[in-house]
Design a protein around this motif. Sequence first.
Motif, mmCIF file in Angstrom:
data_model
loop_
_atom_site.group_PDB
_atom_site.id
_atom_site.type_symbol
_atom_site.label_atom_id
_atom_site.label_comp_id
_atom_site.label_asym_id
_atom_site.label_seq_id
_atom_site.Cartn_x
_atom_site.Cartn_y
_atom_site.Cartn_z
ATOM 1 N N ILE A 1 0.958 -1.179 0.128
ATOM 2 C CA ILE A 1 0.056 0.095 -0.057
ATOM 3 C C ILE A 1 1.006 1.282 -0.040
ATOM 4 O O ILE A 1 2.062 1.212 0.102
ATOM 5 N N SER A 2 0.439 2.338 -0.252
ATOM 6 C CA SER A 2 0.838 3.584 -0.388
ATOM 7 C C SER A 2 0.234 4.360 0.673
ATOM 8 O O SER A 2 -1.115 4.477 0.618
ATOM 9 N N ILE A 3 0.716 5.182 1.945
ATOM 10 C CA ILE A 3 0.169 5.887 2.429
ATOM 11 C C ILE A 3 0.380 7.376 2.048
ATOM 12 O O ILE A 3 1.602 7.818 2.190
ATOM 13 N N LEU A 4 -0.733 8.198 1.659
ATOM 14 C CA LEU A 4 -0.640 9.389 1.252
ATOM 15 C C LEU A 4 -1.087 10.501 2.299
ATOM 16 O O LEU A 4 -2.212 10.344 2.736
ATOM 17 N N PRO A 5 -0.113 11.512 2.549
ATOM 18 C CA PRO A 5 -0.517 12.446 3.636
ATOM 19 C C PRO A 5 -1.656 13.231 3.016
ATOM 20 O O PRO A 5 -1.793 13.415 1.918
ATOM 21 N N ARG B 1 -4.539 12.309 2.645
ATOM 22 C CA ARG B 1 -5.511 11.859 1.659
ATOM 23 C C ARG B 1 -5.813 10.187 2.088
ATOM 24 O O ARG B 1 -7.013 9.788 1.769
ATOM 25 N N GLY B 2 -5.115 9.570 2.645
ATOM 26 C CA GLY B 2 -5.422 8.229 3.252
ATOM 27 C C GLY B 2 -4.518 7.202 2.566
ATOM 28 O O GLY B 2 -3.448 7.432 2.023
ATOM 29 N N SER B 3 -4.855 6.088 2.679
ATOM 30 C CA SER B 3 -4.043 4.814 2.058
ATOM 31 C C SER B 3 -4.605 4.240 0.948
ATOM 32 O O SER B 3 -6.003 4.087 0.911
ATOM 33 N N ILE B 4 -3.953 3.719 -0.028
ATOM 34 C CA ILE B 4 -4.348 3.249 -1.177
ATOM 35 C C ILE B 4 -3.600 1.937 -1.677
ATOM 36 O O ILE B 4 -2.378 1.967 -1.180
ATOM 37 N N VAL B 5 -4.174 0.986 -2.198
ATOM 38 C CA VAL B 5 -3.413 -0.362 -2.633
ATOM 39 C C VAL B 5 -2.488 0.020 -3.691
ATOM 40 O O VAL B 5 -2.842 0.664 -4.986
ATOM 41 N N ALA B 6 -1.300 -0.381 -3.633
ATOM 42 C CA ALA B 6 -0.228 0.155 -4.549
ATOM 43 C C ALA B 6 -0.329 -0.969 -5.521
ATOM 44 O O ALA B 6 -0.440 -2.168 -5.702
#
Length: 238
Positions: free
Chosen positions: A61-65, A67-72
């Motif tokens: 996953i990527s944790i986006l400041p 914005r939240g977390s998204i499956v990479a």
Amino acid sequence: MLTPRQGTIALQIHRLLREQIVRGGLKPGQMLSEKDLAQAYGVSRTPVREAFGKLEEEGLISILPQRGSIVAPISPRAVAGSEFVREALECAAAAEAARRCTPAHAARLSDMIAAQHACRSEAAFFEADDAMHRELMVVAGQDAAWRIVDAAKAAIDRVRYVMMRHALKRKSVLAEHTRIIECVSAGDAAGAVEAMRRHLRGVFASTARAMEMHPDLFSGEADPSPTGRRRRPPRTVR
């Protein structure tokens, strides 16, 4: 169902989410909400946040400041890194397993090949595949090394699961597994290493094929295989 007997809550959430990402239940680009998952699992947001941190370390996953977390997406570069770790450890284990293999070990490994042939689902075959690789570590006397392999192979697992849907790929994997076990059972260390190396490096061709079939699942990196790497431009001699 989360239960303290199966490890910490954060580790359980990590395992559940990791499995969903690897098996395609959670797809690249899908947003993950700490709040929603905490409510779904009946826990506070703290263990969910801890699980997210571990998933980010694994490149899942990527944790986006803000914005939240998204499956990479699946990273071909990460696949290459995972293969490097697996080849280093599992080829060494294959050689040692061949040197240590007893008739009882050989019978156990043969049973595991038979179990793979009997699998009727992708999930069952995936687990039987891992069980055989883990057992080779046990035969080699290096079962603790499997934890290193397991932690490093998330990117490869995602490719494996995409390609395991195809019958021809499963057939070729079974043939490769059979060859590895034949060499180990015969005490042929050199043959076991070569068979294991060929088997593990097959992920490069699988990745290239999966990228053609499912480009939406992958990042935009170049194919990291030996034949697909971008060459550096020649240096200019002045």
